[in-house]
Motif scaffolding. Sequence first.
Motif: not given
Length: 309
Positions: A134-145
């Motif tokens: 779940a955490v990895s899915l959130i990080l994938i969906s968030l832009p780096i900025f």
Amino acid sequence: MTGYILRRVLQAIPVFLGTTFLIYFMVFAMPGDPILALFGDKTPNPAVVAQLRAQYHLDQPFIVQYFIYLGGIFRGDFGLSFSGEPINQVLARTFPVTGRLAIMSIIFLAISGIFVGLVSGLRKGKLFDGSSLAVSLILISLPIFVIAFVAQYVFGVWLGWARTTVGSGAPLQDLILPALVLASASFAQVMRLTRSSVIETSGLDFVRTAYSKGLSRGRVIPVHILRNSLIPVVTYLATDFGVLLVGATITEGIFNVPGVGNTLFQAIRRGEGPTVVSFVTVMVLLYLVVNLVVDLLYGLLDPRIRYVK
């Protein structure tokens, strides 16, 4: 081993020449006159314009310009930027900063991604596995900025654990937060890749044989499972290291890091072809060296891999 290294070096030569040629062509084929752009809205003296064109060899045919530039590379001379500063000095000032940032990011990424992926793969279907996915899915969906701004506010402004911008000289303590932001952008990929590789390796015959011989989990997991699961992860980390060297533009801009990304972005905006081409050329060389080192690491991770025909 020596023959393998020699073959890889020889294979890298046409890659280097072809890449630098394409980069040089694309940069200098862009519309507009970079010399006239230096003067902005002012009308320059034609004699000054001619002098600058001659200084940067822009009065020569394209192929002549390329070979002049290539000759400078082999002499270790990358020419001058449009500001008159030797590009060698710009490289010496910016690459160590981005290099430290990329190395710190890779260390954070490797430790956290491999550890979480290993535990998640060994505990497939459990609470830790579901939470990490779940955490990895959130990080994938968030832009780096977005990650950068949130980290800047939470850890820099709210908690006060880190500086919001990097200070003069880019000290290591100021680079920790930007490095964590960069690592978070690739954490999901490393974690998921490690997890899937561990799950696959755990079901292979040699792992079951190791358990049947009475070997403990403390021996089987690091030696048989983790070691044989790291080959795709190491490949990804090597590629990602090159990406971090060239793709940290947004993060460096947000945290005011005086590195390659910031400098390259400003050079592109100003239309400084020599600076852009020189920076990208050094990046290509780093890519080639990193890929060679990774190929050599394969033999250490998996003895079945041999560097012979």
